[in-house]
Structures are given as C-alpha cells and as structure tokens.
Design a protein around this motif. Sequence first.
Motif, mmCIF file in Angstrom:
data_model
loop_
_atom_site.group_PDB
_atom_site.id
_atom_site.type_symbol
_atom_site.label_atom_id
_atom_site.label_comp_id
_atom_site.label_asym_id
_atom_site.label_seq_id
_atom_site.Cartn_x
_atom_site.Cartn_y
_atom_site.Cartn_z
ATOM 1 N N LEU A 176 0.819 -1.216 0.000
ATOM 2 C CA LEU A 176 0.000 0.000 0.000
ATOM 3 C C LEU A 176 0.858 1.274 0.000
ATOM 4 N N GLY A 177 2.167 1.085 -0.136
ATOM 5 C CA GLY A 177 3.061 2.239 -0.219
ATOM 6 C C GLY A 177 3.307 2.934 1.109
ATOM 7 N N LEU A 178 3.174 2.189 2.217
ATOM 8 C CA LEU A 178 3.394 2.786 3.541
ATOM 9 C C LEU A 178 4.822 2.495 4.010
ATOM 10 N N PRO A 179 5.350 3.293 4.950
ATOM 11 C CA PRO A 179 6.725 3.093 5.422
ATOM 12 C C PRO A 179 6.915 1.790 6.208
ATOM 13 N N TYR A 180 8.195 1.403 6.388
ATOM 14 C CA TYR A 180 8.563 0.226 7.179
ATOM 15 C C TYR A 180 8.986 0.663 8.574
ATOM 16 N N PRO A 181 8.690 -0.073 9.634
ATOM 17 C CA PRO A 181 7.776 -1.218 9.692
ATOM 18 C C PRO A 181 6.328 -0.729 9.686
ATOM 19 N N GLY A 182 5.477 -1.471 8.992
ATOM 20 C CA GLY A 182 4.184 -0.919 8.623
ATOM 21 C C GLY A 182 3.010 -1.105 9.568
ATOM 22 N N GLY A 183 3.187 -1.892 10.636
ATOM 23 C CA GLY A 183 2.059 -2.207 11.522
ATOM 24 C C GLY A 183 1.266 -0.996 11.984
ATOM 25 N N THR A 184 1.972 -0.014 12.546
ATOM 26 C CA THR A 184 1.262 1.157 13.073
ATOM 27 C C THR A 184 0.581 1.947 11.954
ATOM 28 N N TYR A 185 1.229 2.017 10.773
ATOM 29 C CA TYR A 185 0.642 2.778 9.659
ATOM 30 C C TYR A 185 -0.634 2.108 9.158
ATOM 31 N N ILE A 186 -0.622 0.765 9.101
ATOM 32 C CA ILE A 186 -1.823 0.045 8.684
ATOM 33 C C ILE A 186 -2.944 0.312 9.692
ATOM 34 N N GLU A 187 -2.590 0.251 10.987
ATOM 35 C CA GLU A 187 -3.615 0.450 12.009
ATOM 36 C C GLU A 187 -4.247 1.836 11.892
ATOM 37 N N GLN A 188 -3.414 2.851 11.695
ATOM 38 C CA GLN A 188 -3.931 4.222 11.558
ATOM 39 C C GLN A 188 -4.822 4.370 10.334
ATOM 40 N N LEU A 189 -4.353 3.799 9.218
ATOM 41 C CA LEU A 189 -5.092 3.922 7.961
ATOM 42 C C LEU A 189 -6.417 3.149 8.045
ATOM 43 N N ALA A 190 -6.350 1.953 8.632
ATOM 44 C CA ALA A 190 -7.535 1.089 8.728
ATOM 45 C C ALA A 190 -8.652 1.776 9.529
ATOM 46 N N ALA A 191 -8.242 2.604 10.512
ATOM 47 C CA ALA A 191 -9.231 3.280 11.355
ATOM 48 C C ALA A 191 -10.144 4.187 10.527
ATOM 49 N N THR A 192 -9.644 4.630 9.370
ATOM 50 C CA THR A 192 -10.448 5.525 8.526
ATOM 51 C C THR A 192 -11.141 4.765 7.389
ATOM 52 N N GLY A 193 -10.904 3.440 7.313
ATOM 53 C CA GLY A 193 -11.430 2.652 6.192
ATOM 54 C C GLY A 193 -12.836 2.117 6.415
ATOM 55 N N VAL A 232 -5.223 -4.898 -4.592
ATOM 56 C CA VAL A 232 -4.438 -3.730 -5.005
ATOM 57 C C VAL A 232 -4.327 -3.703 -6.533
ATOM 58 N N ARG A 233 -4.073 -4.889 -7.118
ATOM 59 C CA ARG A 233 -3.928 -4.973 -8.594
ATOM 60 C C ARG A 233 -5.238 -4.633 -9.298
ATOM 61 N N ASP A 234 -6.354 -5.064 -8.695
ATOM 62 C CA ASP A 234 -7.658 -4.834 -9.318
ATOM 63 C C ASP A 234 -8.159 -3.405 -9.132
ATOM 64 N N ALA A 243 -7.242 2.839 2.243
ATOM 65 C CA ALA A 243 -7.728 2.778 3.632
ATOM 66 C C ALA A 243 -8.737 1.632 3.793
ATOM 67 N N ASP A 244 -9.578 1.446 2.773
ATOM 68 C CA ASP A 244 -10.579 0.367 2.844
ATOM 69 C C ASP A 244 -9.912 -1.009 2.755
ATOM 70 N N ILE A 245 -8.857 -1.096 1.943
ATOM 71 C CA ILE A 245 -8.123 -2.377 1.835
ATOM 72 C C ILE A 245 -7.427 -2.678 3.165
ATOM 73 N N ALA A 246 -6.779 -1.650 3.742
ATOM 74 C CA ALA A 246 -6.100 -1.826 5.032
ATOM 75 C C ALA A 246 -7.099 -2.295 6.088
#
Length: 347
Positions: A176-193, A232-234, A243-246
């Motif tokens: 999803l093009g987020l920085p490493y390590p991605g756990g916290t970024y996924i969590e933040q993004l998912a909250a808006t999905g 992501v490909r589709d 955000a919805d995918i996360a």
Amino acid sequence: MTRILGIETSCDETSAAVLEGTGDAVAQESLVILSQDVHRVFGGVVPEIASRAHLTSIVPVVDRALSEAGTTLDHLEAIAVTNTPGLVGALLVGVSYGKALAFSRDIPLLGVHHMEGHLFAAALEHRDAVPPFTALLISGGHTLLLDVEAWGKYRLLGATRDDAAGEAFDKVAKLLGLPYPGGTYIEQLAATGDPKRFKFARPMVRRNATPTDEDYYAFSFSGLKTAVLNAVRDSTNVEVDKADIARGFQDALIDTLVEKAARAAHAFSRQRVVLGGGVACNRTLAAALRTRIEPEGRTVFTPSPRLATDNAAMIARAALFHFEHGERAGLDLNAYASSPIPGLVAA
Ligand code: KG4
Ligand code: ZN
C-alpha cells in the motif's frame, strides 16, 4: 534480591536494561532502547548493517542503562543476553559483549530465547500477568499461541505455517506504499477505512472446527497477503482504496488472532490472556480480544508499546526466572538463528 543486566540485539534494536527483584516482584531500574532507523531507507532490516550498528552502540547503550539504574558492573549478580532466535550476526554482538562482561566480572551469564522474553514483558507492568494464562506472541518473525501453565512450562498450541502476523502487516504496508515497519501505519489507515468494501477470507477459521483438527490453533497469513495483492492490482485507484483495503486486511487478521486465542483460553479454562510482541501494540486487536473474551470473565493483558516491541527489560525478566532456578550459560554460549522456545511440554 537479584540485580541483573539484560542485553538484546537480535534484530534492529540495541537495548540494555537493569532489573532487580525476586520471584514475580521485579522492579525495572532502567531500560535503554536504540532503534536503528537506517533500515527504513531499505524498507526492511539489512542484516549486515544491523550488526555494524549494534557494534557501534552496544557499549554506550549498556553504560547508559547502568548509569540510569544508578549502578555499576560491580554491583550486578548476573548478565542475560538474547542468544536466539534472530539475525546471527546481530545476536553475536550482544552474546560476545555479554560474555566478555560476565567473564571480566566473574559473574553468571544466561542466554535467553527472544520469544520467551516477549512472554514475560506484560508481567513487568501488570502484577496479574502471571501464569497460568493463554499467551499470544505476535512479532515480526513469529506467531505463537501457547498455554502457559507455569513460567518455564509451555504448551505450544499453534504457530504460523507461513508468514508471521507482523510480517503480514509489514508486507501489506509495502503493497500500500506505507513506510517500514508498517504495523502502526496500517492500524492508523484502517481506522479511517470502510469495513464493508473489502471482505477477505479469515484464514483457518471454520465455524464447524473442532479441537482435534490439525489447524484448530494454527495460523496462516500468506493467502490473506495474496488476497490483498489481488485487491491492489484490481483497484483502479489505490490511493482512494487503500484505507478500505487496510481495514479489510486488518479485520481479517484480527478476527483470526482473536478466534484462536479465545479457543485456547476456553479449552484450557484460563482466566487470563497475555499478549506479547510488536503486533501487541495494535489497540484495535486488544479491543477486539477484550470484546470477545471479557464477557466470559477473562482478562486481557498487553504490555505498553515500549515493552511489547523488542527491548532488554523482557530479556532480563525471563532470565531472572531461570537464574533463580539455578540455570547458567557457559562461555561457549552461541547465537542461533532459530530454535524452539525452551520449556515446551507435550501438547
Ligand atoms: O516484536 P517486534 O518488535 O520485533 C520482532 O521480534 O519481530 O515486532 C515488530 C513487528 C513489526 O512487524 C511491526 O510492523 C509490528 O510489530 N507492529 C505492529 C504495530 N506496531 C508494531 N503491527 C500491528 N499494529 C501495530 N500497531
Ligand atoms: Zn521481538
């Protein structure tokens, strides 16, 4: 009362801590963690760079932990160091330094299994996070579901058959093009999905599963990762969909972790569930687990982020237990990339 120095260099954190205590009454006198940010540039940990960075920082990090604890090497009863699992070159820095310190002061040395350290982390902050309990250890390299009858007595119920939970977070973050390590970024993004747009299958979770099934407690996250890759490909606009995918990914992964932990707590009648490892920083996971098992009268314990991710306090804490049981390592202590958690009893 034992005063012990812990050293952790298994991956990309150089850490040292001083603990003092006996039994489950242990006080953390200091904890220093130096994170190697350099790996962000490469999108993952580069082993050779990690080893070199540990070499540069191990001496000042240990010195700082001793001075913050108001003590010196002459006032330690033991030295504990992570010797497995992890990057061998990184582990060797801590192991070599720990050995040298123990030899020069003529004090006992202990080798600690990194995942057993994660198991003890919550106990540093929560008096009741002690056995018996169900443990879910979820880090970048491991996913372990254990029944912990007592310290040092672990029944391995399930592990991942492919990617670790943290690894899945990191790989999906990369997609999803987020920085490493991605756990916290996924969590933040998912909250808006939107939770309804991307529904991914829950891996190894069937409604009619029974405890005798081979995968009743097992995990697998690579299929979920592939499902995300396909989404992501589709997608015609990943920026809009990410955000919805996360959200879809995190919901599926959390559902699986919660289901397996709840099954284990129920099967072994444990009133406590203890989380450990970097993924235990995920508040959405902890909240989901609480919602699921608190109505059954069970309590969830999570370490704070500083103790959930890699740190030397958890290593010293696990070592204190082994020290009190008379265990000692020789100066031939070696580093191993992988090895089973000690104290396993038959499942
Ligand atoms: O235990 P740890 O610090 O290192 C290992 O022993 O591997 O765990 C690091 C992992 C990484 O994969 C990171 O993405 C994940 O923990 N992590 C999270 C969160 N914070 C860290 N995963 C999900 N949600 C978070 N908030
Ligand atoms: Zn770890």
